[in-house]
Motif scaffolding. Structure first.
Motif, mmCIF file in Angstrom:
data_model
loop_
_atom_site.group_PDB
_atom_site.id
_atom_site.type_symbol
_atom_site.label_atom_id
_atom_site.label_comp_id
_atom_site.label_asym_id
_atom_site.label_seq_id
_atom_site.Cartn_x
_atom_site.Cartn_y
_atom_site.Cartn_z
ATOM 1 N N PHE A 26 -2.844 7.980 3.168
ATOM 2 C CA PHE A 26 -3.640 7.376 2.099
ATOM 3 C C PHE A 26 -5.128 7.692 2.302
ATOM 4 O O PHE A 26 -5.838 7.991 1.343
ATOM 5 N N ALA A 27 -5.573 7.618 3.555
ATOM 6 C CA ALA A 27 -6.969 7.969 3.842
ATOM 7 C C ALA A 27 -7.247 9.417 3.463
ATOM 8 O O ALA A 27 -8.290 9.739 2.879
ATOM 9 N N ILE A 30 -7.465 9.700 -0.337
ATOM 10 C CA ILE A 30 -8.700 9.118 -0.854
ATOM 11 C C ILE A 30 -9.881 10.039 -0.585
ATOM 12 O O ILE A 30 -10.687 10.346 -1.479
ATOM 13 N N ARG A 34 -11.814 12.753 -3.457
ATOM 14 C CA ARG A 34 -13.226 12.595 -3.823
ATOM 15 C C ARG A 34 -14.067 13.812 -3.442
ATOM 16 O O ARG A 34 -15.228 13.899 -3.820
ATOM 17 N N ARG A 246 -0.834 14.399 -7.583
ATOM 18 C CA ARG A 246 -1.449 13.238 -6.917
ATOM 19 C C ARG A 246 -0.578 11.993 -7.104
ATOM 20 O O ARG A 246 -0.373 11.217 -6.174
ATOM 21 N N LEU A 250 1.393 10.085 -4.134
ATOM 22 C CA LEU A 250 1.208 8.650 -3.948
ATOM 23 C C LEU A 250 2.563 7.944 -3.884
ATOM 24 O O LEU A 250 2.725 6.945 -3.193
ATOM 25 N N LEU A 309 -4.971 0.293 -8.571
ATOM 26 C CA LEU A 309 -4.712 1.049 -7.344
ATOM 27 C C LEU A 309 -5.282 2.456 -7.455
ATOM 28 O O LEU A 309 -5.951 2.950 -6.530
ATOM 29 N N THR A 310 -5.049 3.118 -8.587
ATOM 30 C CA THR A 310 -5.553 4.472 -8.787
ATOM 31 C C THR A 310 -7.079 4.505 -8.809
ATOM 32 O O THR A 310 -7.704 5.393 -8.204
ATOM 33 N N LEU A 313 -8.413 3.922 -5.196
ATOM 34 C CA LEU A 313 -8.159 5.028 -4.266
ATOM 35 C C LEU A 313 -8.920 6.289 -4.647
ATOM 36 O O LEU A 313 -9.541 6.930 -3.793
ATOM 37 N N PHE A 314 -8.857 6.680 -5.926
ATOM 38 C CA PHE A 314 -9.332 8.000 -6.313
ATOM 39 C C PHE A 314 -10.592 8.005 -7.168
ATOM 40 O O PHE A 314 -11.255 9.033 -7.270
#
Length: 483
Positions: A26-27, A30, A34, A246, A250, A309-310, A313-314
């Motif tokens: 997840f890290a 993210i 970006r 993506r 996820l 959530l999206t 995170l993004f």
């Protein structure tokens, strides 16, 4: 330590490890989302969707065959190592030679050097196959955990550094190569075993008999999982595929971090008791409860909170991912609980029967998924969810018929937690996100509301409370307290 205690403790190590790995992934998503454009992820998804089948050829079901086998001599293990290494080298050569063809299929410039670089992963993974299988067979989950977590962390660091430096797509390529190399090095050290020269008089026929059917099944499964990426790449281009990939990653991050490692725990345990029908059914039932209450609930709640959530995170640029992910996550519920049938086929040695079922169901699933391509990522996601729901129903019924497992009981035990807990919890989570709050607060409200609903169901619904009691016993065993 009893076999049940070993399974419970192995499950604890696996789940803790996978929680860390999921956090790392997840890290990674993210950070890299970006730093890189959606089209960059789309380019890598185009390549991996096509060449990933080579990874199955590299394994050829021989890792599972080694784990499932009641006996495994040192010479057999040595020969298996050389076979997997040879398959890995062959896959590297074939993928590299097909690079111009793959680029032509997508009509996308710049894919050839990416393909040539990623082809090396198959050679590295081929060398790693039997080292991982040996650690899994001996239930040394701590060593596997250390290798997986370290490789993942180093790969993320390398990718992030290159992305910041402006390397673009090569950050993602370097990440995959780094993970493969670090994992191999650590597993070699952990097994404390080095293969000798091949033994010509040592037959591997029984391993290939098991592995070939499993390979064919996995190949059809792989095509089902990746036909959506290939079709979207050709039909819609790298940007739309980048959004879909993506959303799909996820979904697959928690799914892979639970299902694949839990297979590593369940397969050796169930294989040891495959002839004891009563114990087999009892262990299988407990494994099913873990899948239904844990994995299915995670996906249902994730679908409910997909919007905030999206965004959290993004960021805003990835907002179109939310509805795609919500639909895929509902399908993830059925993908997770279908693993019970998969474990039964493998543990009972009925991979041939599984293949016959797959030969009928997978083409139909592919047709359902492709039917959604004209509607873009949303249409493909809907097809994906419908296909996996139907596949779950068919596979549970079929595995009962060919192995003698009570499939009606498996269906009842799955429907109860999914219908009473998982899906309603997802609906409650979605309702909570409708509050006019910032994305992070919306996300928190959805998760908390779903958690409170689950607690309420445990308190007032007796069957749910009894299931949770069984899970509580499993957790106590995982903590080292026999019951």
């Amino acid at each position: 330590m009893s076999l049940g205690d070993r399974a419970a403790r192995g499950s604890k190590v696996v789940l803790l490890t996978q929680a860390v790995r999921a956090g790392l992934q997840f890290a990674s998503m993210i950070i890299l989302a970006r730093l890189l454009d959606p089209s960059v992820f789309g380019l890598v998804a185009m390549v991996t969707a096509v060449i990933g089948i080579a990874d199955l050829v590299r394994d050829f079901g021989l890792s599972s065959a080694a784990i499932q086998s009641p006996t495994l001599s040192r010479d057999e293990r040595t020969n298996l190592f050389w076979v997997n290494l040879g398959f890995g080298a062959l896959c590297t050569a074939v993928v590299a030679s097909c690079a111009p063809l793959i680029q032509a299929i997508y009509d996308q410039a710049g894919l050839t050097p990416i393909i040539l670089s990623l082809s090396a992963v198959f050679l590295i993974s081929g060398a790693n196959t039997q080292f991982r299988a040996d650690l899994t067979r001996s239930m040394r989950y701590g060593k596997l955990a250390a290798a997986d977590i370290t490789a993942q962390a180093v790969g993320i660091a390398v990718a992030a550094g290159l992305a910041v430096a402006g390397a673009g797509v090569w950050a993602l390529v370097a990440q995959q190569l780094t993970v493969a190399i670090v994992s191999l090095a650590m597993n070699v050290v952990s097994t404390r075993w080095l293969p000798g020269p091949p033994r010509r008089r040592v037959s591997l026929r029984r391993f290939f008999a098991f592995g070939s059917s499993l390979f064919a099944t996995q190949a059809l499964t792989y095509l089902t999982k990746n036909v959506d990426n290939i079709a979207l790449g050709v039909y819609s281009g790298p940007y739309q595929l980048g959004l879909y990939s993506r959303a799909y990653q996820l979904l697959m991050t928690p799914l892979n971090q639970i299902n694949a490692p839990m297979t590593g725990v369940a397969l050796p345990v169930l294989s040891k008791i495959q002839d004891d029908d009563e114990r087999f059914a009892r262990y299988l039932g407990r494994a099913q409860l873990v899948a239904c209450y844990l994995t299915a609930s995670i996906f249902a709640v994730a679908a409910g909170v997909s919007g905030p959530l999206t965004l959290v995170l993004f960021g805003e640029a990835w907002a179109p991912v939310a509805p795609i992910f919500a639909i895929l996550a509902i399908g993830g519920i059925f993908r997770s609980i279908q693993q019970i049938a998969y474990w039964t086929y493998l543990a009972k040695g009925r991979t041939g029967a599984q293949l016959k079922m797959i030969l009928v169901t997978r083409p139909l699933m592919i047709a359902i998924i492709l039917a959604g391509v004209p509607w873009g990522p949303i249409g493909v996601a809907v097809g994906h969810t419908v296909a996996y729901f139907l596949f779950w129903l068919v596979s549970v019924r079929h595995v009962g018929r060919v192995t003698g497992v009570d499939s009606a009981r498996l269906l009842r035990n799955a429907v109860r937690p999914v219908a009473l807990v998982s899906l309603p919890a997802g609906a409650v989570a979605f309702a909570a996100t409708l509050l006019p709050l910032p994305p992070l607060a919306d996300l928190g409200a959805g998760v908390v509301a779903a958690g409170l609903f689950v607690v309420l169901m445990i308190a007032v619904v007796r069957p749910v409370r009894e299931d949770v009691s069984v899970l509580r016993d499993f957790v106590r065993r995982a903590g080292g307290r026999s019951t």
